[in-house]
Scaffold this motif. Structure first.
Motif, PDB file in Angstrom:
ATOM      1  N   TYR A 106      44.659  54.009   2.977  1.00 36.37           N
ATOM      2  CA  TYR A 106      44.908  54.018   4.417  1.00 36.37           C
ATOM      3  C   TYR A 106      43.938  54.953   5.127  1.00 36.37           C
ATOM      4  N   TYR A 107      43.815  56.175   4.600  1.00 37.75           N
ATOM      5  CA  TYR A 107      42.941  57.146   5.258  1.00 37.75           C
ATOM      6  C   TYR A 107      41.489  56.670   5.250  1.00 37.75           C
ATOM      7  N   GLN A 108      41.078  56.084   4.099  1.00 40.94           N
ATOM      8  CA  GLN A 108      39.699  55.618   4.009  1.00 40.94           C
ATOM      9  C   GLN A 108      39.398  54.574   5.070  1.00 40.94           C
ATOM     10  N   LYS A 109      40.286  53.585   5.164  1.00 36.73           N
ATOM     11  CA  LYS A 109      40.057  52.507   6.115  1.00 36.73           C
ATOM     12  C   LYS A 109      40.038  53.054   7.539  1.00 36.73           C
ATOM     13  N   MET A 110      41.034  53.901   7.851  1.00 37.10           N
ATOM     14  CA  MET A 110      41.116  54.409   9.212  1.00 37.10           C
ATOM     15  C   MET A 110      39.890  55.252   9.544  1.00 37.10           C
ATOM     16  N   GLU A 111      39.450  56.059   8.569  1.00 37.45           N
ATOM     17  CA  GLU A 111      38.283  56.899   8.815  1.00 37.45           C
ATOM     18  C   GLU A 111      37.068  56.032   9.148  1.00 37.45           C
ATOM     19  N   SER A 112      36.913  54.938   8.404  1.00 38.45           N
ATOM     20  CA  SER A 112      35.735  54.113   8.671  1.00 38.45           C
ATOM     21  C   SER A 112      35.875  53.427  10.032  1.00 38.45           C
ATOM     22  N   VAL A 113      37.104  53.033  10.374  1.00 37.73           N
ATOM     23  CA  VAL A 113      37.306  52.415  11.693  1.00 37.73           C
ATOM     24  C   VAL A 113      36.978  53.423  12.794  1.00 37.73           C
TER      25      VAL A 113
END
Lengths: 344, 640
Positions: free
Chosen positions: A282-289
């Motif tokens: 979750y954190y990875q995806k949100m960070e990239s977004v």
């Protein structure tokens, strides 16, 4: 230019984030108390940890204090926010922390979660400044008194709607979360043009991921029946098709990662792979977004949201390390449990 | 004509709210909307939630409502204390002396509660009992909170095991019904209850009377029971005033005062309260009324009126208010019976009024009988206030006019020496004329339909709909070709016929792709997904639809033959009356003639009335009428 002052402020606050080395040092500590002392020396958390000494340096308390530092940061940011719309939006965005607090109080009032807990802990001056009715709320004797003290806030209506129907504390909590996301989704309309699209992208992705994570947790850890899961899903679908989510709910075996990926045929296909936990996915995806949208728009609103997101990530990371330290994991093991974005 | 609506915001400081309700809201036709609902999600506005302090007193005063109403003299002003005193004393007397009244009260309250629940389902036109009788399906009525409804809509609407229908949305709950196959009942029930769905039960009987049929039927029964209880209670009250020692006038004044104050507080529920101590009323009113109100408010320093310029951003739909001249107005009744037109539609009243009178007159052309019908109709309207009466009056006049054309008075064909046409003799002419009239009427209806589509900016429907321009072209081409070949004996090349008839037909068949082509089809995400049907199935459906379109044009046109049919039938029936009463042999039996006339008038009047209605609803409305509107309900009317 409308965000100039805020941007400068956030840039300055970025310097207080922990470096990778800081995390490594923290993971090298031998006990929770030692780790706590270490955290107390970090510039970002000295203030909120001030009152925690010796005996009181316990995991749960440290965690709560760290969370309170979010209010501290938010209040700092808020002073530099200009414009009614932006202000309203940021309030809605930050509301989840307030909701977490309300959930804690709700648990206290119902006496379901006593743990080792003192009211003074919550009555931090920063938080009280943010939530004027806090002390009244904490001092509610019964659940109906609690609801009464909530009246006038925006939580009252959604809660009252189901409180009258013998809702459990869990249902009340989930109702608050639902309210948070639906309200936030609605507030995106305060913006226009590319900024609105950027914000829509961030919130939409977050909502999609939340839905996936909730389904996963409910089914895997709480073994909910498919029928009862729907009551806790956010009725908003950004890029995740509702049907995909329905398929996920009706899936019998979620243990297998392949099943998860097969069901999620949409763009969230490979977020949850075996190497990472659900949270770090979750954190990875949100960070990239966040980074992509900020680079594309340069919006101050996105920048502020990103800051609060990173702060929460950092607190989660610290909490994870303390947990690992408590179980006596080696520093290398500890570091596996955190997600540290490469570039800020 | 459907009156243009304006969305208004009436705002002012909270301490002025009573004055505003009294001077503006009670005097103008405003349909109030709940401000808290209109400004959904706005944190700065909340509803007035203070309880109404007059609830108790108002409930008490209802015991004396009939007594109070029966007083017709002048009422002198009264203070709150006195009103309270009078009503409490009277109620005390009631309590001690007539404990039976309590029974009425309890029953009434209970029935009112049931009525309240059922009224949420008012637009369901099925028999509740029948729905429970399905062998393999269970049906559950109930309410579900808005948030739960949204979750249901997002994730479960397409669930194959659930058939869901929503009836009413009161801003908090959605009132609905779901059907589910019996084997899935438990699962579906669990799912709904986790969404906080609450089933409601419709009682099978109230107070010994069975509740039967549709919700509307039940509501009718309940209202009747409540009214009955009210009037019985009123009988007990009649002689109470003497016992308490209050004059009739004081009682009436107290009741009116309490009622006014009660509704004044009730009205606050519509208002929103901002955090800065301002109140806000929102609602709809007609443009002309709004202009008047605006002028009056301009002089008022404390209050602000904002007229919304763009209705598109408003959450609630504008209500419909029909406005017609005195001749057309009675026909609004026929339209209401079918359903109120939606706000954006053309008012069909003028068309209905003109064609209805015309058709009725043609079918029932008789000077004498028309005059009797007309007189009876107007009398009914005058004394019984029957809406149907005034319609009868107007169509009766039309019938007199056609009576002169046909030369017929009470069946005597030779009193009037001049006539234009005799239906019974020129049968072919009558038939051809009726069909032509039908064709023209259908064309006019299609014109209405095109205008409606244009007003609502439904480009596809306007251009390619079977009642749009394509349909109209098709119809005109068919008529033109038929006329040319049959009547004028002109040889038209087959290619021309195929082109003139085929092109519009093709446009109707490919309405959807053509519409996308015209509207650009650009905003793809906003457009709803069309149901995809396989190639073969899709073609079959298209062909069947075309056949239906062509057939309906044909049958609808022919259907107008009935106009000639009833005109001839009328003449025939009257000649039978004449024959039986011996008018043909010279020895006229006047009793026979009167009885015969009365019989024909009743029988034919009824049949022709129904047949004309059928032409309106079936042949005409189906071409252009959309409906689905809601009539404007002014707050001041709720109060009375």
């Amino acid at each position: 230019m409308e965000y100039a002052a805020l941007n400068t402020k956030i840039h300055a606050m970025h310097s207080r984030f922990l470096s990778y080395e800081d995390f490594e040092k923290l993971s090298g500590t031998k006990s929770v108390i030692e780790a706590g002392r270490h955290i107390k020396q970090l510039p970002g958390y000295a203030g909120v940890m001030r009152n925690l000494e010796g005996e009181r340096l316990k995991r749960a308390r440290i965690e709560r204090s760290l969370n309170l530092s979010l209010f501290d940061d938010y209040m700092r940011l808020h002073k530099f926010v200009t414009g009614y719309k932006f202000c309203k939006f940021l309030e809605a965005f930050f509301m989840d922390n307030e909701i977490n607090l309300i959930k804690i109080i709700l648990g206290l009032v119902l006496g379901e979660r006593t743990e080792d807990f003192s009211q003074e802990e919550l009555l931090n001056e920063k938080v009280s400044a943010y939530m004027p009715n806090l002390s009244k709320l904490i001092n509610s004797k019964t659940i109906s008194g609690f609801m009464e003290n909530l009246s006038g806030t925006s939580y009252y209506k959604p809660l009252m709607r189901i409180y009258n129907r013998d809702a459990t504390i869990f249902q009340l909590e989930m109702q608050l979360d639902l309210f948070y996301y639906m309200n936030l989704w609605d507030k995106r309309k305060l913006f226009t043009g590319s900024e609105r699209r950027a914000i829509e992208h961030i919130i939409g992705t977050q909502i999609d991921l939340r839905n996936i994570m909730w389904v996963y947790r409910f089914k895997r850890y709480y073994s909910f029946t498919p029928e009862s899961v729907y009551a806790f899903l956010i009725p908003i679908n950004y890029r995740l098709k509702a049907q995909d989510l329905v398929n996920l709910v009706s899936q019998k075996d979620l243990e297998n990662q392949n099943v998860l990926n097969k069901v999620l045929i949409s763009r969230y296909k490979n977020i949850f792979n075996e190497a990472t936990s659900l949270e770090s996915g979750y954190y990875q995806k949100m960070e990239s977004v966040y980074s992509k949208t900020f680079n594309a728009t340069g919006s101050g609103a996105v920048f502020a949201m990103h800051y609060l997101f990173l702060k929460k990530l950092e607190i989660d990371n610290i909490t994870n390390i303390i947990e690992s330290v408590r179980y006596g994991l080696s520093p290398q093991e500890c570091m596996k449990h955190i997600y540290y974005p490469e570039k800020r | 004509m459907i009156e243009k609506m304006k969305y208004i915001n009436l705002a002012g400081p909270v301490n002025e709210i009573d004055r505003v309700i009294e001077t503006y809201i009670s005097n103008y036709e405003i349909q109030l909307e709940y401000a808290a609902k209109e400004l959904y999600n706005s944190e700065n506005v909340e509803a007035f939630t203070d309880p109404n302090p007059y609830v108790r007193l108002f409930e008490d005063s209802k015991n004396f409502a009939e007594t109070a109403l029966s007083y017709s003299g002048k009422l002198y002003p009264i203070q709150k204390e006195e009103a309270e005193n009078i009503i409490t004393r009277a109620v005390d007397a009631l309590d001690t002396q007539k404990s039976e009244l309590k029974k009425f009260d309890e029953k009434r309250g209970e029935w009112a509660k049931v009525l309240d629940v059922i009224s949420h389902f008012a637009n369901m036109h099925f028999n509740i009992e029948d729905l429970a009788k399905f062998k393999n399906f269970d049906c559950v009525f109930g309410k579900i909170p808005l948030s739960g409804f949204m979750q249901f809509e997002a994730y479960l609407y397409n669930d194959a095991n659930i058939l869901f229908e929503k009836f009413d949305n009161d801003g908090e709950n959605v009132w609905c019904v779901y059907f589910t196959p019996k084997p899935f009942r438990e699962k579906v029930e669990a799912m709904f209850s986790s969404l906080h769905f609450e089933p409601v039960d419709f009682p099978a009987e109230v107070g010994g009377t069975k509740l039967l049929g549709t919700p509307e039927d039940s509501m009718f029964i309940l209202r009747g029971k409540i009214a009955n209880a009210n009037s019985k209670a009123a009988e007990y009250v009649e002689d109470l005033l003497d016992i308490v020692g209050v004059t009739h006038e004081r009682m009436a004044a107290a009741c009116r005062f309490v009622k006014d104050m009660y509704y004044c507080y009730e009205c606050r529920k519509y208002a929103g309260k901002t955090s800065y101590g301002y109140f806000m009323f929102m609602g709809w009113m007609s443009e002309t009324d709004a202009a008047k109100l605006s002028e009056e408010v301009d002089k008022d320093e404390g209050v602000v009126l904002i007229l919304e310029t763009n209705n598109d951003s408003i959450l609630s739909k504008p209500p419909t208010k029909l406005k017609n001249n005195i001749i057309f107005r009675p026909f609004e009744f026929l339209i209401r019976m079918y359903g109120v037109p939606s706000y954006g539609e053309l008012d069909p009243t003028p068309l209905v009024a003109i064609t209805y009178s015309l058709f009725f007159g043609m079918m029932f052309g008789d000077v004498g009988q028309g005059a009797v019908l007309s007189a009876a109709g107007f009398l009914l309207y005058k004394f019984k206030k029957m809406a149907l009466g005034s319609i009868l009056g107007i169509v009766g006049i039309s019938s007199v006019v056609f009576g002169f054309l046909y030369g017929s008075v009470f069946g005597f064909e030779d009193i009037l020496h001049s006539h234009i046409i005799k239906p019974a003799e020129d049968i072919m002419k009558m038939v051809m004329f009726s069909i032509s009239l039908g064709a023209v009427t259908i064309l006019v209806c299609m014109g209405y339909s095109i205008a409606n589509a244009a007003k609502k900016k439904q480009l596809g429907k306007m251009l390619f709909g079977s009642n749009g321009i394509a349909g109209m072209l098709f119809y005109i081409s068919v008529i033109a070709c038929a006329l040319a070949i049959v009547v004028f004996k002109i040889n038209i090349p087959a290619a021309v016929i195929v082109l003139a008839v085929g092109l519009p037909l093709a446009a109707i068949a490919f309405k959807e792709p053509l519409t996308e082509l015209v509207t650009g089809g650009g905003n793809g995400r906003k457009r709803k997904k069309k149901q995809k049907s396989g190639g073969g199935m899709g073609a079959f459906v298209t062909v069947m639809e075309l056949v239906e379109v062509i057939l309906s044009f044909f049958t609808n046109t022919l259907s107008f033959v009935r106009i000639a049919g009833y005109a001839i039938c009328h003449a025939g029936l009257m000649s039978v009356v004449m024959m039986l009463s011996g008018a043909e042999n010279g020895s006229t039996n006047f009793i026979g003639i009167i009885l015969g006339n009365a019989f024909v008038m009743a029988l034919e009047g009824l049949i022709v009335f129904i047949q004309t209605m059928r032409l309106q609803y079936y042949e005409m409305f189906s071409r252009y009428y959309e409906g689905g509107g809601k009539e404007l309900i002014a707050y001041k009317d709720i109060k009375n």
